[in-house]
Design a protein around this motif. Structure first.
Motif, PDB file in Angstrom:
ATOM      1  N   SER A  81      -1.701   8.817   3.964  1.00  0.00           N
ATOM      2  CA  SER A  81      -1.842   7.933   5.273  1.00  0.00           C
ATOM      3  C   SER A  81      -0.994   6.699   5.017  1.00  0.00           C
ATOM      4  O   SER A  81      -0.583   6.052   6.260  1.00  0.00           O
ATOM      5  N   HIS A  82      -0.352   6.397   3.814  1.00  0.00           N
ATOM      6  CA  HIS A  82       0.586   5.235   3.647  1.00  0.00           C
ATOM      7  C   HIS A  82       1.847   5.076   4.402  1.00  0.00           C
ATOM      8  O   HIS A  82       2.610   4.659   4.415  1.00  0.00           O
ATOM      9  N   CYS A  83       2.207   6.859   4.815  1.00  0.00           N
ATOM     10  CA  CYS A  83       3.435   7.034   5.555  1.00  0.00           C
ATOM     11  C   CYS A  83       3.599   6.385   6.841  1.00  0.00           C
ATOM     12  O   CYS A  83       4.631   6.438   7.369  1.00  0.00           O
ATOM     13  N   GLY A  84       2.515   6.114   7.369  1.00  0.00           N
ATOM     14  CA  GLY A  84       2.263   5.715   8.683  1.00  0.00           C
ATOM     15  C   GLY A  84       3.172   4.737   9.494  1.00  0.00           C
ATOM     16  O   GLY A  84       4.120   5.048  10.314  1.00  0.00           O
ATOM     17  N   PHE A  85       3.504   3.739   8.760  1.00  0.00           N
ATOM     18  CA  PHE A  85       4.697   2.651   8.844  1.00  0.00           C
ATOM     19  C   PHE A  85       5.982   2.716   8.077  1.00  0.00           C
ATOM     20  O   PHE A  85       6.789   1.874   8.367  1.00  0.00           O
ATOM     21  N   CYS A  86       6.154   3.942   7.271  1.00  0.00           N
ATOM     22  CA  CYS A  86       7.141   3.975   6.532  1.00  0.00           C
ATOM     23  C   CYS A  86       8.578   4.215   7.509  1.00  0.00           C
ATOM     24  O   CYS A  86       8.437   4.809   8.459  1.00  0.00           O
ATOM     25  N   ARG A  87       9.691   3.441   7.144  1.00  0.00           N
ATOM     26  CA  ARG A  87      10.894   3.505   8.053  1.00  0.00           C
ATOM     27  C   ARG A  87      11.390   5.190   7.980  1.00  0.00           C
ATOM     28  O   ARG A  87      12.097   5.790   8.661  1.00  0.00           O
ATOM     29  N   HIS A 128       1.017  -1.124  -0.027  1.00  0.00           N
ATOM     30  CA  HIS A 128      -0.060  -0.010   0.039  1.00  0.00           C
ATOM     31  C   HIS A 128       0.906   1.281  -0.039  1.00  0.00           C
ATOM     32  O   HIS A 128       0.457   2.381  -0.477  1.00  0.00           O
ATOM     33  N   ARG A 129       1.900   1.080   0.563  1.00  0.00           N
ATOM     34  CA  ARG A 129       3.045   2.186   0.573  1.00  0.00           C
ATOM     35  C   ARG A 129       3.662   2.641  -0.869  1.00  0.00           C
ATOM     36  O   ARG A 129       3.622   3.531  -1.547  1.00  0.00           O
ATOM     37  N   TRP A 130       4.443   1.222  -1.166  1.00  0.00           N
ATOM     38  CA  TRP A 130       5.150   1.601  -2.565  1.00  0.00           C
ATOM     39  C   TRP A 130       4.296   1.671  -3.772  1.00  0.00           C
ATOM     40  O   TRP A 130       4.804   2.069  -4.786  1.00  0.00           O
ATOM     41  N   GLU A 146       7.864   9.842  -7.969  1.00  0.00           N
ATOM     42  CA  GLU A 146       7.606  10.858  -7.129  1.00  0.00           C
ATOM     43  C   GLU A 146       7.622  10.469  -5.660  1.00  0.00           C
ATOM     44  O   GLU A 146       6.869   9.537  -5.681  1.00  0.00           O
ATOM     45  N   TYR A 147       7.938  11.270  -4.687  1.00  0.00           N
ATOM     46  CA  TYR A 147       7.655  10.939  -3.260  1.00  0.00           C
ATOM     47  C   TYR A 147       6.194  11.543  -3.101  1.00  0.00           C
ATOM     48  O   TYR A 147       5.767  12.534  -3.421  1.00  0.00           O
ATOM     49  N   VAL A 148       5.214  10.597  -2.825  1.00  0.00           N
ATOM     50  CA  VAL A 148       3.995  10.943  -2.406  1.00  0.00           C
ATOM     51  C   VAL A 148       3.538  10.903  -0.921  1.00  0.00           C
ATOM     52  O   VAL A 148       3.751   9.795  -0.309  1.00  0.00           O
ATOM     53  N   VAL A 149       3.080  11.807  -0.393  1.00  0.00           N
ATOM     54  CA  VAL A 149       2.821  11.953   1.132  1.00  0.00           C
ATOM     55  C   VAL A 149       1.370  11.478   1.406  1.00  0.00           C
ATOM     56  O   VAL A 149       0.617  11.974   0.323  1.00  0.00           O
ATOM     57  N   HIS A 173       1.921   3.571  -3.553  1.00  0.00           N
ATOM     58  CA  HIS A 173       1.416   5.085  -3.657  1.00  0.00           C
ATOM     59  C   HIS A 173       2.561   5.788  -3.889  1.00  0.00           C
ATOM     60  O   HIS A 173       2.488   6.969  -4.506  1.00  0.00           O
ATOM     61  N   CYS A 174       3.750   5.473  -3.327  1.00  0.00           N
ATOM     62  CA  CYS A 174       4.856   6.326  -3.178  1.00  0.00           C
ATOM     63  C   CYS A 174       6.055   5.437  -3.737  1.00  0.00           C
ATOM     64  O   CYS A 174       6.819   4.752  -3.196  1.00  0.00           O
ATOM     65  N   THR A 175       6.188   5.462  -4.895  1.00  0.00           N
ATOM     66  CA  THR A 175       7.125   4.294  -5.625  1.00  0.00           C
ATOM     67  C   THR A 175       8.660   4.532  -5.270  1.00  0.00           C
ATOM     68  O   THR A 175       9.374   3.272  -5.185  1.00  0.00           O
ATOM     69  N   PRO A 176       9.269   5.461  -4.706  1.00  0.00           N
ATOM     70  CA  PRO A 176      10.737   5.654  -4.356  1.00  0.00           C
ATOM     71  C   PRO A 176      10.682   5.111  -2.866  1.00  0.00           C
ATOM     72  O   PRO A 176      11.996   5.077  -2.456  1.00  0.00           O
ATOM     73  N   SER A 177       9.697   5.019  -2.108  1.00  0.00           N
ATOM     74  CA  SER A 177       9.955   4.711  -0.737  1.00  0.00           C
ATOM     75  C   SER A 177      10.538   3.383  -0.476  1.00  0.00           C
ATOM     76  O   SER A 177      11.157   3.498   0.673  1.00  0.00           O
ATOM     77  N   ALA A 178      10.472   2.288  -1.361  1.00  0.00           N
ATOM     78  CA  ALA A 178      11.108   1.096  -0.779  1.00  0.00           C
ATOM     79  C   ALA A 178      12.367   1.252  -0.813  1.00  0.00           C
ATOM     80  O   ALA A 178      13.211   0.886   0.221  1.00  0.00           O
ATOM     81  N   THR A 236      11.931  11.512   8.772  1.00  0.00           N
ATOM     82  CA  THR A 236      12.921  12.383   8.304  1.00  0.00           C
ATOM     83  C   THR A 236      12.755  12.466   6.745  1.00  0.00           C
ATOM     84  O   THR A 236      13.729  13.048   6.040  1.00  0.00           O
ATOM     85  N   CYS A 237      11.882  12.053   6.129  1.00  0.00           N
ATOM     86  CA  CYS A 237      11.600  11.843   4.907  1.00  0.00           C
ATOM     87  C   CYS A 237      11.296  13.594   4.375  1.00  0.00           C
ATOM     88  O   CYS A 237      10.535  14.251   5.029  1.00  0.00           O
ATOM     89  N   ARG A 238      11.971  13.975   3.508  1.00  0.00           N
ATOM     90  CA  ARG A 238      11.968  15.448   3.081  1.00  0.00           C
ATOM     91  C   ARG A 238      10.555  15.927   2.779  1.00  0.00           C
ATOM     92  O   ARG A 238       9.915  16.755   3.044  1.00  0.00           O
ATOM     93  N   ALA A 239       9.927  15.030   1.780  1.00  0.00           N
ATOM     94  CA  ALA A 239       8.761  15.341   1.090  1.00  0.00           C
ATOM     95  C   ALA A 239       7.701  15.458   2.232  1.00  0.00           C
ATOM     96  O   ALA A 239       6.877  16.417   2.254  1.00  0.00           O
ATOM     97  N   ARG A 240       7.753  14.367   3.159  1.00  0.00           N
ATOM     98  CA  ARG A 240       6.853  14.321   4.438  1.00  0.00           C
ATOM     99  C   ARG A 240       6.895  15.938   5.289  1.00  0.00           C
ATOM    100  O   ARG A 240       6.041  16.375   5.726  1.00  0.00           O
ATOM    101  N   VAL A 241       8.291  16.010   5.567  1.00  0.00           N
ATOM    102  CA  VAL A 241       8.425  17.026   6.348  1.00  0.00           C
ATOM    103  C   VAL A 241       7.974  18.505   5.674  1.00  0.00           C
ATOM    104  O   VAL A 241       7.368  19.422   6.308  1.00  0.00           O
TER     105      VAL A 241
HETATM  106  S1  SF4 Z   1       7.367   8.950   4.410  1.00  0.00           S
HETATM  107 FE1  SF4 Z   1       8.208   9.730   2.619  1.00  0.00          FE
HETATM  108  S2  SF4 Z   1       9.114   7.957   1.503  1.00  0.00           S
HETATM  109 FE2  SF4 Z   1       7.965   7.311   3.096  1.00  0.00          FE
HETATM  110  S3  SF4 Z   1       5.785   6.748   2.391  1.00  0.00           S
HETATM  111 FE3  SF4 Z   1       5.559   8.964   2.851  1.00  0.00          FE
HETATM  112  S4  SF4 Z   1       6.428  10.266   1.327  1.00  0.00           S
HETATM  113 FE4  SF4 Z   1       7.047   8.026   0.713  1.00  0.00          FE
END
Ligand code: SF4
Length: 395
Positions: A228-234, A20-22, A223-226, A24-29, A238-243
């Protein structure tokens, strides 16, 4: 049947549980792979619960001897993280699987903890199906979840859909399968498992549709996409897009509340979701860095508020009693709450002794604001204006 020790399972770069995370946000993995994987206590407890659930299924469906079963269960129960509620919850899981199996006119095929090859859809992808039941052109895939924080519904759940694709690949040559039934047993959240069914043709079409996204995610592109899927992202702290997205809420702060519309309130709330937990997580990371001797500009570690404790509780209280301090002063006797008693007595005893005779009154929780896509039904009662928060925009 393939049996894999849960704690020793490998993790694919594109894990099914992270789909559900990758998706939506393909570079997250790829970003997550650069960060340490810290396993929380609740995740370890979840692993233990899975192992107990697997053991129970093996006893019923794989002919595990009573001796081996009892010895292994005893070992699990001695684990530091074991709690009696795990026994109840894994019983519920077993009962659910038994109900499915017994609904077939003749014994279906049952696979427990089957490793599933997902590479047709996800590069280097694999996963483990907790329980698979096949018969009469139906394939059931059942997943046990021990978590209580976030409810995980089965409907359109990409983790379950990937497992189902893996199960289809494994068994399609042997069995004619028309419909897939998915179920998530999450006893800490729902009394009944969350269920969803999909025709095989629709599942295969979904599998085709995610192939290019999975390839992009495997390459670390996009693209980094912020969300609800960010919740358990490692990388969530510190993810710049989220910050940047979280901090951009500040742009709205100088506006006087009466000037913003309810649409803007909705937007601000959406953007600020997770701000507090993100802030706390970031503080924790920064503290760890400072304690390691690192430098976090403008911050230092200081001693927190201290606490007092008895050097020896028994000795201290004996001393007090010897000095004529009444026992009533020393102890508080208070009844356990219904939730605590349910845990102590087990669900069935609690139901029999308290719920059935009418000793428990269930009160609905106070209304709370939730995003529109929250799986819980909307609170329907109209609240009287005088009971509502006064001028939430202007206060
Ligand atoms: S925290 Fe950053 S890298 Fe992780 S899923 Fe969210 S936008 Fe993507």
């Amino acid at each position: 049947m393939t049996n894999i020790a849960h704690a020793e399972r490998d993790h694919a770069l594109l894990s099914a549980s992270g789909a559900h995370r990758w998706l939506h946000c393909t570079p997250s993995a790829r970003l997550e792979a650069t960060l340490p994987d810290t396993t929380s206590e609740s995740a370890k407890r979840g692993t233990l619960a899975h192992e107990i659930g697997e053991l129970k299924l093996q006893k019923v469906f794989s002919g595990l001897t009573a001796r081996k079963y009892n010895a292994t269960l005893k070992k699990f129960k001695e684990h530091d993280l074991y709690e009696p509620v795990i026994d109840q919850h894994t019983d519920m899981y077993l009962e659910y699987v038994q109900k499915i199996v017994h609904a077939f006119p003749s014994p279906p095929y049952v696979a427990i903890e089957r490793r599933l090859d997902l590479t047709e859809y996800v590069p280097e992808g694999f996963g483990t199906g907790d329980c698979i039941v096949i018969g009469c052109k139906q394939l059931h895939i059942i997943d046990y979840k021990n978590g209580q924080g976030v409810p995980v519904p089965a409907e359109n759940n990409p983790q379950m859909m990937l497992y189902a694709l893996g199960a289809l690949r494994a068994y399609r040559m042997l069995y004619d399968i028309e419909t897939i039934h998915m179920a998530i047993v999450q006893p800490k959240v729902w009394d009944q498992p969350s269920e969803w069914s999909i025709p095989v043709a629709d599942l295969l079409a979904w599998g085709e549709s995610i192939k290019p996204i999975a390839q992009k995610a495997f390459n670390g592109e996009g693209e980094y996409v912020v969300g609800s899927h960010c919740g358990f992202c490692r990388a969530r702290n510190t993810c710049r897009a989220r910050v940047e997205q979280l901090m951009s809420v500040e742009d709205k702060a100088p506006m006087k509340p009466p000037l913003i519309s309810w649409d803007e309130v909705g937007d601000v709330l959406r953007r600020a979701e997770g701000l507090v937990s993100w802030y706390n997580g970031l503080k924790k990371l920064a503290l760890a860095e400072v304690l390691k001797g690192g430098n976090v500009s403008g911050w230092k570690a200081v001693a927190g508020r201290g606490s007092r404790e008895y050097a020896d509780l028994d000795k201290a209280f004996e001393h007090l009693k010897a000095n004529d301090i009444d026992e009533a002063v020393l102890y508080i006797k208070q009844p356990l709450t219904p939730a605590q008693l349910e845990k102590e007595l087990t669900k069935n005893v609690y139901k029999e002794l308290l719920e059935k005779p009418g000793h428990i009154i269930s009160k609905p929780g106070a209304p709370t604001l939730a995003p529109a896509d929250d799986p819980r039904p909307a609170f329907s009662d109209q609240i009287k204006p005088e009971d509502a928060f006064r001028d939430p925009v202007g206060s």
